[in-house]
Structure formats: structure tokens, C-alpha cells
Design a protein around this motif. Structure first.
Motif, mmCIF file in Angstrom:
data_model
loop_
_atom_site.group_PDB
_atom_site.id
_atom_site.type_symbol
_atom_site.label_atom_id
_atom_site.label_comp_id
_atom_site.label_asym_id
_atom_site.label_seq_id
_atom_site.Cartn_x
_atom_site.Cartn_y
_atom_site.Cartn_z
ATOM 1 N N ASN A 17 62.491 69.712 87.194
ATOM 2 C CA ASN A 17 63.134 68.419 87.142
ATOM 3 C C ASN A 17 62.188 67.353 86.518
ATOM 4 O O ASN A 17 62.233 66.368 85.739
ATOM 5 C CB ASN A 17 63.465 67.936 88.450
ATOM 6 N N LEU A 21 62.051 64.422 83.166
ATOM 7 C CA LEU A 21 61.268 63.133 83.250
ATOM 8 C C LEU A 21 60.532 62.877 82.048
ATOM 9 O O LEU A 21 60.081 61.897 81.189
ATOM 10 C CB LEU A 21 60.460 62.888 84.368
ATOM 11 N N ALA A 24 62.488 61.463 79.213
ATOM 12 C CA ALA A 24 62.440 60.252 79.437
ATOM 13 C C ALA A 24 61.436 59.320 78.818
ATOM 14 O O ALA A 24 61.671 58.108 78.622
ATOM 15 C CB ALA A 24 62.847 60.071 80.934
ATOM 16 N N GLU A 25 60.232 59.957 78.966
ATOM 17 C CA GLU A 25 59.004 59.235 78.542
ATOM 18 C C GLU A 25 58.800 59.182 77.014
ATOM 19 O O GLU A 25 58.139 58.349 76.603
ATOM 20 C CB GLU A 25 57.999 59.925 79.192
ATOM 21 N N LEU A 38 66.912 59.920 82.597
ATOM 22 C CA LEU A 38 66.579 59.575 83.899
ATOM 23 C C LEU A 38 68.007 59.647 84.844
ATOM 24 O O LEU A 38 67.862 60.217 85.949
ATOM 25 C CB LEU A 38 66.545 58.192 83.982
ATOM 26 N N PHE A 41 67.936 63.413 85.845
ATOM 27 C CA PHE A 41 66.909 63.517 86.698
ATOM 28 C C PHE A 41 67.617 63.250 88.214
ATOM 29 O O PHE A 41 67.289 64.107 89.200
ATOM 30 C CB PHE A 41 65.682 63.008 86.708
ATOM 31 N N SER A 42 68.012 62.090 88.094
ATOM 32 C CA SER A 42 68.462 61.741 89.520
ATOM 33 C C SER A 42 69.566 62.455 90.100
ATOM 34 O O SER A 42 69.780 62.805 91.143
ATOM 35 C CB SER A 42 68.973 60.200 89.012
ATOM 36 N N GLN A 84 56.974 62.048 91.192
ATOM 37 C CA GLN A 84 58.249 62.053 90.189
ATOM 38 C C GLN A 84 59.004 60.644 90.398
ATOM 39 O O GLN A 84 59.404 60.031 89.391
ATOM 40 C CB GLN A 84 59.142 63.175 90.443
ATOM 41 N N GLN A 85 59.368 60.374 91.783
ATOM 42 C CA GLN A 85 60.255 58.931 91.744
ATOM 43 C C GLN A 85 59.282 57.645 91.333
ATOM 44 O O GLN A 85 59.918 56.893 90.747
ATOM 45 C CB GLN A 85 60.538 58.854 93.267
ATOM 46 N N LYS A 87 57.009 58.145 88.895
ATOM 47 C CA LYS A 87 57.200 58.131 87.617
ATOM 48 C C LYS A 87 58.438 57.477 86.890
ATOM 49 O O LYS A 87 58.335 56.777 86.111
ATOM 50 C CB LYS A 87 56.833 59.600 87.099
ATOM 51 N N PHE A 88 59.623 57.844 87.657
ATOM 52 C CA PHE A 88 60.751 57.501 87.267
ATOM 53 C C PHE A 88 60.788 55.955 87.145
ATOM 54 O O PHE A 88 61.462 55.593 86.162
ATOM 55 C CB PHE A 88 61.714 58.248 88.187
ATOM 56 N N PHE A 92 61.504 53.696 83.794
ATOM 57 C CA PHE A 92 62.811 52.583 83.624
ATOM 58 C C PHE A 92 62.341 51.359 83.648
ATOM 59 O O PHE A 92 62.739 50.431 82.522
ATOM 60 C CB PHE A 92 63.487 53.119 85.098
#
Length: 681
Positions: A17, A21, A24-25, A38, A41-42, A84-85, A87-88, A92
Motif C-alpha cells: 500500500n 502512495l 500519488a507522490e 490516494l 490507498f484509503s 503512511q497516513q 505521508k498521505f 494531499f
């Protein structure tokens, strides 16, 4: 047996997962594709808490009493998720929202509503939102409430003093209204969370009270169905009853926004009985899988579409079955049009020569053309036998719906054994032509599902090869008998690899042959592409092959319990992972066989569930042209240095050196198959 090491399956999945991310980066991707990653991932993380976290929590409690020195998977998993959260949130808030703002799209994220749109927002609140709000006063003695799985809620504190404070639970009706509301004024688009529309208007909902705090939360619940082996009634009825209880499962996660007062947190934890769940501080907004539906229509904000290639030679044939009789052919979704697969079922439904159709269905589209064709076939007087897997997680209700419709049309419905899932993806058509019985079949790596075929990479073989199709018929006969009597019997599969019969044994024998070849100084290598790799007997056999000197190249999308590159154990094993615009889904197995490659495709990952608790089918590729095509596709994936990463001994995602030539395998495969010339016979 050697004392080999294995990576934990759940930690491995969380690191996959993390690979999502990484997409998304990427600043070079279109902005909405980054937003979609994103969202994926969620969504993945929600499923992890529903499916895997109950297992981790149970094992954690058990290990404290039995093996206290064992690695604490729970603590490590929570640590990975927290990183990870964070980083998310940075991707965002710090990257994507500012990018959208540059294009005059302002997603209001934890900020006040601009004065210029407040009247419109309030009008929407009064006319649309208010009808769905159902406040519950938790301060009332004896008042109980059961928050539904992954639904969004507010805790609203009313009253200015702690002694007079009362707490109200308020639903955020995102299951009934769009999560986002869009307003465009003077060329500027504003996108507002439904959550913020309610927050902004709380004083209008609680007119005579002071709102002292408003805090968002959601609860994730265990998703497993409790199917009783001793249940003797209709399996579909049992599952339907269990589905009603699924959202009533044990709470595995209580996710709340930051800065919730400790007294409120303790109150709600006790009131809702959440002491046994993971209590996690998240962001202001939950269920960010909803970002997939963000109403943004900017030019260039999404991938340009790759038009699927069409088999022109097949279109020119008046009968798809005549075409299959001349040659085996393979389709690679979504690079090539899935219409050929739909045509197979549609033609079977009306072809006067077709007598019987047998098919396994695991996950079907919500508006399935394939199932409608099967219903038509039954209405047209053909014998139609469908193996419906009712235990396909999160698709149970859809499968039950279609099973009922097919049954009503006269289709013979077969349900799998309660303890055994049928995950094979096969279809068989029996025809009578000029007094002779002829077969045509489909063998696939993915579900017969035209919706997912638009973004899952899979391989579907069309064949009239009697060696394969006779064994498929034997499998359907076995499944039908087992469903009626629960009694199995041996079937001697010589060509197909079928889990519960010969699949694991044949794979072990194929690996052993490579080991023997390398010992004799002959060429030896193994290339395998899977979604998940967990089963320890097969992994141990790969370790053994590596120690013997066999070169092993693995492409594993998500769960990977093999540890590559460890001296004395796995130094000849490399693992790659590819994440791109399409979900890598096909399973491919290539054994060098002294430079005469033996290739299998199929439905089976090397997971405990696939090997021991499912009916899976892997099938050999005999046609030399198709073999060459599979080899070319795999080679492009092994050479990918843009979307692939390699996995190290800690199963971390390591970017590959981007040297010339730059190869993005999905783009290269698309171009390869666009150029494919179909031979006309």
C-alpha cells in the motif's frame, strides 16, 4: 526441512500500500490520477482493517500468552500505518490541493467557507442535507447507538460548561448524498466536503444551544461472515442472513480527528464499547476513498485513454467457434477489446448447434452482459450450468442477486462447498455439429467481468484443444457432484493444474526439474508473476532452487512473504513490483526446461487460501505463437525501469535506476499488442 525465513504477510501488504502512495507522490502524473491513487490507498486501508486487523488483534492476544518474545506484528503494523497516513496528508495538503488551486479549482480542506459562497452552501444544507440528518443524544441515560461500518459521524458537544455539557452523535449522510458539493462562480470552482456543509450550519441545527465542539469519526468493523459448516439449509439464504450482520461485526478501528478532548474520547469509547479496537488519531476527514469521485474536469487532469485493440480477423468470421476451431487465440485485457469475450457468450446463447454451457463465476459485473447471455441461453433451450461462488468477499450480495435471476430462467446453479471456494475462471461450450460433438472453451487469469476488464490486466485463452477441454468437463462434473453430495472423488488431471488435485505437486515437480537441470549444467530459470506469494511449501522450494543455482525472477504485485537476496538462502531470487494505470492481475508461470519453456497461466496465487481452500485452475500454453507473445510481455515487465520497483530484504520498495532505454511496461505492452497482426486462416 530447512529453517527458512519468511516475511510477515500483513506487513508485506502494508508495504505494498506504501507503493500506491509512491504513485500519488509522482509530480509527472496527471493531478487527478495522483488523487485517485490516494483514494485507492484509503480504500485498501479500510479493507485491511475489516479483513486483516481482526486476525492481527487475535494473534496479538494469543502470542502474549504463548510466545511473548515473538515479533510484535500489531505494533509494527500500527507504526507503518501511522507513517503512511502522515505521508498521505502531506501529499494531499501540500502538493495536490495547491496544484488544483493553480487551475482555479479550490478544494476547501479544513478551512472556513468563503463568504461569497456561504448563502449557496446554506441553501443546499436546508434543501438537500437536512432531510438526512438524525442526531442522537448520547447523554441520555440508557441511550444506545450502533455506528455502522465505515459510515461517517460527528460527535457534537453542546453547552459551554463541562458540568452541563451533553454529547450528540450526528450522521454525515455520505451514503445518501455526494461527498462533495461544487460551486463555480466568476471562473473559480469551489469544492466543499459534505462534512463542512454540516459543520458550517450546526448552529442552525441546534438553534437554542451553544456548540462547544464538533469532531469527526468513523468505526471500521470485522467483515468476516460466520458460515456454519453444519448448516443444512440453502447456502444462499445463510449468506444473505449473514450479510445483514456483516456491518454489525466487532469494531477493529476507531478513527477520529485530532484534538478531540480526552473526556469526550473516554466517553464515546465507553459508550460505544470500543475498548478492544485500535483507537487512532487521523485527519479532519475520513473515507478519503471518496476522492475518486472528486468533481474535477480539468483538461489533462487524467490519463488519456488507450483504445483497446480489436481482433479484425475475428470480426470477419461469421462464427467465433469456427475461428477457435482453427487456432488457439489469447486476449490480453484491457489492452485488447473484451468484446470478443462477450461475443463468445452471446454467440453461445443463440447458436443452434450449442447444447450446453458451463461456466464458473466468482465476481461478475453489477450489470453483467455475460450473465444476461447465460439467461438468454437457458431461455433458448440450452442446458446452462453455472458454478456461482457465493463467498466472494464483498460481492456476495451481487452474486446472490444474479444466481436468483439465473435460477428463475432455468439455469442450473451450483454452489461451492461451504469450506471451499471456487476461484477458477473457466467456461466450456458443447456443440453438436453434423452429428459430432465439438467443444470450445475459455480459460482465464481473471474473472468474467466486463467492468473490471477495463482496468485489470488479465489473459484469456480461447481454445478448442480437446486435451484441455475434456479435463474442464471432468472438473465441472466433479463440482456438480460435490455440490449435491459433498463427496469428492479423484480426477486424474494430466494437462490442467487444479488446486485440491495436482496443482501444488505439479509446481513442485516443475521447480525440481529446474534444480536437476542446473545440477547437470543445463540452462535453468524460473519466472513467475503473481498477485500474492505466501504459501511456505512453495516458497521453500524456490529457496531450495535458489541455493542450487536456479535464477528466479518474480513479479509480485502485493503480498510477498519470500525474502529475496539473502546469502545462502535466496541470493538468486529477485522480486519486482509494478504499479501503473492498470491493476496487474494476471498469473504467469514460466519454467525454462532446458531452453524449451513450459508456460502456465491461471487463477491461482501462491497463497494458503488458493492452494488449500479453493478450486483453482492453471492451464498450459501449447501454441508457439502465444508462448512467444507471453514471453515478450513478461520480458517488457522485467525490463520496466519506470513503474517497477525492486524489493529488498526488508521488502521495501526500491526505485530502479532509470537508465536508457526507459521502459514503461504497460505502455510498451499496449503498443506491442496494437501492432499485432492477426493471421487469417
Amino acid at each position: 526441512m530447512h529453517n527458512y525465513s519468511f516475511f510477515d504477510r500483513d506487513l508485506s501488504w502494508l508495504l505494498f500500500n506504501g507503493r500506491i502512495l509512491m504513485e500519488a507522490e509522482k509530480g509527472e502524473l496527471p493531478v487527478m490520477e495522483r488523487v485517485n491513487f490516494l483514494s485507492i490507498f484509503s480504500s485498501n486501508l479500510d479493507e485491511f482493517y475489516r479483513v486483516r486487523m481482526p486476525v492481527i488483534l487475535a494473534l496479538h492476544k494469543l502470542s502474549k500468552h504463548t510466545t511473548p518474545d515473538k515479533e510484535d506484528v500489531l505494533a509494527e503494523a500500527q507504526s507503518i500505518i501511522e507513517r503512511q497516513q502522515q505521508k498521505f496528508g502531506k501529499i494531499f495538503a501540500d502538493q495536490l490541493i495547491p496544484l488544483l488551486k493553480e487551475s482555479k479549482v479550490q478544494l476547501l480542506f479544513n478551512e472556513p467557507l468563503p463568504v461569497t459562497i456561504q448563502d449557496q452552501v446554506s441553501d443546499y444544507f436546508f434543501s438537500q442535507v437536512m432531510a438526512f440528518l438524525q442526531p442522537v443524544d448520547l447523554s441520555e441515560t440508557g441511550k444506545k447507538f450502533f455506528p455502522e461500518n465505515n459510515r461517517l459521524y460527528f460527535l457534537v458537544n453542546l453547552g459551554l460548561t463541562k458540568s452541563k455539557e451533553r454529547t450528540v452523535l450526528l450522521n454525515i449522510p455520505s451514503n445518501q448524498l455526494p461527498r462533495f458539493y461544487s460551486i463555480t462562480t466568476d471562473g473559480q470552482q469551489y469544492i466543499i466536503f459534505l462534512d463542512d456543509i454540516i459543520r458550517h450550519n450546526l448552529h442552525k441545527l441546534f438553534k437554542n444551544e451553544e456548540v462547544s465542539g464538533c469532531y469527526s469519526f468513523k468505526i471500521t468493523r470485522d467483515a468476516e461472515l460466520d458460515l456454519k459448516d453444519e448448516y443444512h439449509g440453502d447456502l444462499s439464504e445463510q449468506i444473505e442472513k449473514q450479510l445483514l450482520k456483516r456491518d454489525m461485526g466487532m469494531a477493529t478501528r476507531f478513527l477520529h480527528q485530532p484534538n478531540i478532548p480526552l473526556r469526550t474520547l473516554h466517553f464515546i469509547t465507553e459508550k460505544l464499547g470500543l475498548q478492544g479496537s485500535s483507537i487512532i488519531e487521523g485527519g479532519m476527514y475520513h473515507n478519503l476513498k471518496d476522492l475518486m469521485g472528486l468533481p474535477v474536469n480539468l483538461p489533462g487532469a487524467r490519463y488519456s485513454r488507450w483504445q483497446p485493440a480489436i481482433n479484425a480477423a475475428l470480426i470477419e468470421e461469421s462464427s467465433i467457434f469456427d475461428y477457435i476451431n482453427k487456432r488457439d487465440c489469447i486476449f490480453h485485457a484491457p489492452y485488447q477489446s473484451y468484446n470478443s469475450i462477450l461475443r463468445f457468450f452471446n454467440e453461445a446463447a443463440i447458436d443452434e448447434n450449442v447444447q450446453e454451457i458451463s461456466v464458473t463465476l466468482y465476481r461478475v459485473a453489477s450489470d453483467s452482459r455475460i450473465v444476461n447471455a447465460l439467461i438468454s441461453a437457458a431461455c433458448n433451450g440450452k442446458k446452462v450450468r453455472v458454478m456461482v461462488e457465493l463467498k466472494a468477499r464483498f460481492d456476495e450480495a451481487n452474486n446472490i442477486k444474479w444466481a436468483k435471476k439465473m435460477k428463475a430462467a432455468g439455469v442450473e446453479i451450483i454452489y461451492s462447498d461451504k469450506a471451499l471456494k471456487v476461484h477458477a475462471k473457466v467456461a466450456l461450450v458443447k456443440r453438436l455439429v453434423n452429428g459430432r460433438v465439438k467443444y470450445a472453451g475459455l480459460l482465464a487469469t481473471g474473472n468474467f467481468n466486463e467492468s473490471t476488464a477495463a482496468f485489470y490486466t488479465d489473459h484469456i485463452l480461447m481454445t478448442a484443444n480437446p486435451l484441455l477441454l475434456r479435463e474442464m468437463e471432468l472438473l465441472f462434473i466433479f463440482l456438480a457432484k460435490k455440490a449435491k453430495t459433498s463427496a469428492g472423488y479423484p480426477v486424474d488431471f494430466k494437462h490442467l493444474l487444479v488446486a485440491q488435485f495436482n496443482l501444488q505437486q505439479r509446481f513442485i515437480a516443475l521447480i525440481d526439474r529446474e534444480i536437476e537441470n542446473v545440477k547437470q549444467g543445463l540452462p535453468a530459470s524460473i519466472t513467475i508473476k503473481l498477485n500474492n506469494l505466501e504459501e511456505r511449501i512453495l516458497i521453500s522450494k524456490l529457496y531450495e532452487a535458489s541455493q542450487a543455482g536456479v535464477k528466479i525472477l518474480l513479479i509480485v504485485r502485493s503480498i510477498c512473504c519470500i525474502i529475496p537476496g539473502v546469502k545462502g538462502m535466496s541470493e538468486n531470487i529477485t522480486v519486482r513490483r509494478i504499479v501503473d494505470r492498470y491493476l496487474e492481475h494476471g498469473r504467469i508461470f514460466i519454467f525454462n526446461n532446458n531452453n524449451d519453456p513450459e508456460i502456465f497461466l491461471g487463477s491461482a496465487d501462491w497463497m494458503n487460501r488458493n492452494i488449500y481452500r479453493r478450486i483453482e485452475v492453471c492451464f498450459p500454453v501449447y501454441d508457439q505463437n502465444i508462448k512467444a507473445e507471453i514471453m515478450a510481455i513478461i520480458q517488457l515487465q522485467l525490463n520496466d525501469n519506470i513503474q517497477a520497483v525492486s524489493l529488498n530484504g526488508q521488502l521495501q520498495n526500491i526505485e530502479i535506476d532509470k537508465h536508457e532505454p526507459l521502459i514503461q511496461s504497460q505502455r510498451e505492452i499496449y503498443q506491442l499488442l496494437q501492432q499485432k497482426i492477426y493471421d487469417k486462416v
